[in-house]
Design a protein around this motif. Structure first.
Motif, PDB file in Angstrom:
ATOM      1  N   ALA A 217       0.831  -1.212   0.000  1.00 40.62           N
ATOM      2  CA  ALA A 217       0.000   0.000   0.000  1.00 40.62           C
ATOM      3  C   ALA A 217       0.860   1.255   0.000  1.00 40.62           C
ATOM      4  CB  ALA A 217      -0.937  -0.017   1.205  1.00 40.62           C
ATOM      5  N   GLU A 218       1.942   1.254   0.763  1.00 44.68           N
ATOM      6  CA  GLU A 218       2.814   2.423   0.843  1.00 44.68           C
ATOM      7  C   GLU A 218       3.528   2.669  -0.486  1.00 44.68           C
ATOM      8  OE1 GLU A 218       6.335   4.259   3.743  1.00 44.68           O
ATOM      9  OE2 GLU A 218       5.694   2.166   3.960  1.00 44.68           O
TER      10      GLU A 218
ATOM     11  N   LYS B 111       2.500   1.656  -3.465  1.00 51.35           N
ATOM     12  CA  LYS B 111       1.462   2.049  -4.416  1.00 51.35           C
ATOM     13  C   LYS B 111       1.122   3.529  -4.266  1.00 51.35           C
ATOM     14  CE  LYS B 111      -3.153   0.577  -5.955  1.00 51.35           C
ATOM     15  NZ  LYS B 111      -4.248  -0.394  -5.704  1.00 51.35           N
ATOM     16  N   TYR B 112       1.019   3.991  -3.049  1.00 52.72           N
ATOM     17  CA  TYR B 112       0.709   5.400  -2.782  1.00 52.72           C
ATOM     18  C   TYR B 112       1.779   6.322  -3.348  1.00 52.72           C
ATOM     19  CZ  TYR B 112      -0.172   9.697  -0.170  1.00 52.72           C
ATOM     20  OH  TYR B 112      -0.412  10.999   0.162  1.00 52.72           O
ATOM     21  N   ALA B 113       3.046   5.888  -3.274  1.00 54.37           N
ATOM     22  CA  ALA B 113       4.155   6.719  -3.757  1.00 54.37           C
ATOM     23  C   ALA B 113       4.106   6.923  -5.262  1.00 54.37           C
ATOM     24  CB  ALA B 113       5.484   6.084  -3.352  1.00 54.37           C
TER      25      ALA B 113
ATOM     26  N   GLN C 257       1.050   6.497  -7.283  1.00 55.46           N
ATOM     27  CA  GLN C 257      -0.259   6.688  -7.898  1.00 55.46           C
ATOM     28  C   GLN C 257      -0.536   8.142  -8.299  1.00 55.46           C
ATOM     29  OE1 GLN C 257      -2.912   5.040  -5.022  1.00 55.46           O
ATOM     30  NE2 GLN C 257      -2.931   6.853  -3.695  1.00 55.46           N
ATOM     31  N   GLN C 258       0.315   9.093  -7.896  1.00 57.01           N
ATOM     32  CA  GLN C 258       0.135  10.466  -8.384  1.00 57.01           C
ATOM     33  C   GLN C 258       0.515  10.586  -9.862  1.00 57.01           C
ATOM     34  OE1 GLN C 258       3.089  13.347  -6.783  1.00 57.01           O
ATOM     35  NE2 GLN C 258       3.889  11.601  -5.623  1.00 57.01           N
TER      36      GLN C 258
END
Length: 305
Positions: free
Chosen positions: A276-277, A279-281, A283-284
């Motif tokens: 999740a971490e 992916k978050y980095a 997805q912008q």
């Protein structure tokens, strides 16, 4: 010629002290490992580069190798002060005979089938399917023999998704296995990058062994310098990075610059709890997929907006 291995049950409180004392007693080598390895009680411990794991298994074993004439009784007496009062050392002995260590090591690495058409074959084996795409690769100085789930996840993605003529960047190329696979699967050009000179050497040797003369390498200890060099060329259709979670998060602004619009990012070396971490980095910049998991490791992919 033979040796004797002294294997002692330990825990997180005394394993390192036992290891130090055994070395002082003349051990040729000492290792600490999980006593429950390869069972359902195995305890998984991992550390990131620059942040080594400081934990020790709750149920550990300390294994020390000695010459066959070592006085094991005397060695054991010198270890009694480490054990808690009222307890005795729990140990066993194993004799190690001289063997053909090269042949023994080779026997642990059989051909690996990634898909119906893709195999990894060590040089000492015949290809099980000569008509398949065979990656000729031996264990060596750099990560990537094909046996690890992260490598297999990346190879599987390339096998299913790589378009003929694509331009690829393999960031953290290790042994070069992903780059070589990409070329054999139809990529027109692959650039491999690694900060380890041994990895670059291994990649070049493996590429030559697989007749991949078009494989190009940039070696640098500076990620930004590598990116600047690559930006002088056309952006890649696919950037694959099989590293670890923390470096992937740190490198997100670097890797995004290497991918063309609508190009793909392929990320692995990620534990399930870290997905999740990571992916978050990304997805912008990318439309990220949900991910694919194998034995606790995750592959994340995305398309650049």
């Amino acid at each position: 010629m033979s040796w004797v291995t002294l294997i002692i049950k330990a825990d997180a409180t005394n394993a390192e002290l036992l290891s130090d004392v055994l070395m002082e007693q003349g051990a040729l080598s000492v290792d600490i490992h999980d006593a429950a390895a390869d069972t359902q009680d195995e305890q998984m411990l991992f550390g990131e580069p620059g942040e080594p794991c400081e934990e020790i298994w709750r149920n550990a074993e300390v294994s020390a190798l000695f010459n066959q004439d070592a006085d094991i009784d005397e060695i054991l007496r010198n270890l009694t002060h480490i054990v808690q009062p009222g307890r005795q050392l729990d140990f066993r002995l194993k004799r190690v005979e001289e063997q053909d260590w090269v042949r023994l090591t080779q026997s642990q690495f059989d051909p690996i089938q990634i898909s119906q058409r893709l195999w990894i074959v060590p040089t000492w084996h015949q290809a099980p399917d000569p008509a398949a795409i065979n990656l000729i690769l031996d264990p060596g100085l750099a990560f990537g023999t094909g046996s690890h789930p992260t490598t297999q996840l990346c190879l599987g993605w390339l096998d299913q998704n790589l378009r003929p003529g694509a331009k690829i960047v393999d960031y953290g190329c290790g042994s070069g296995i992903l780059a070589i696979a990409a070329l054999k699967l139809g990529a027109s050009h692959v650039t491999g990058i690694d900060i380890d000179s041994q990895a670059i050497k291994a990649s070049q040797e493996n590429a030559a062994r697989n007749h991949c003369a078009a494989y190009q390498f940039f070696f640098t200890t500076n990620h930004q310098a590598a990116t600047r060099d690559l930006q002088l060329q056309e952006q890649a259709d696919v950037v694959v990075a099989n590293i670890l979670a923390n470096p992937l998060i740190m490198l997100a602004p670097v890797l995004v610059q290497l991918v063309r619009p609508q190009g793909s990012i392929v990320l692995s070396g990620i534990l399930q709890q870290q997905a999740a971490e990571v992916k978050y980095a990304y997805q912008q910049w990318f439309d990220m997929d949900s991910g694919k998991e194998q034995q606790g490791w995750v592959l994340l992919t995305g398309s650049k907006r």
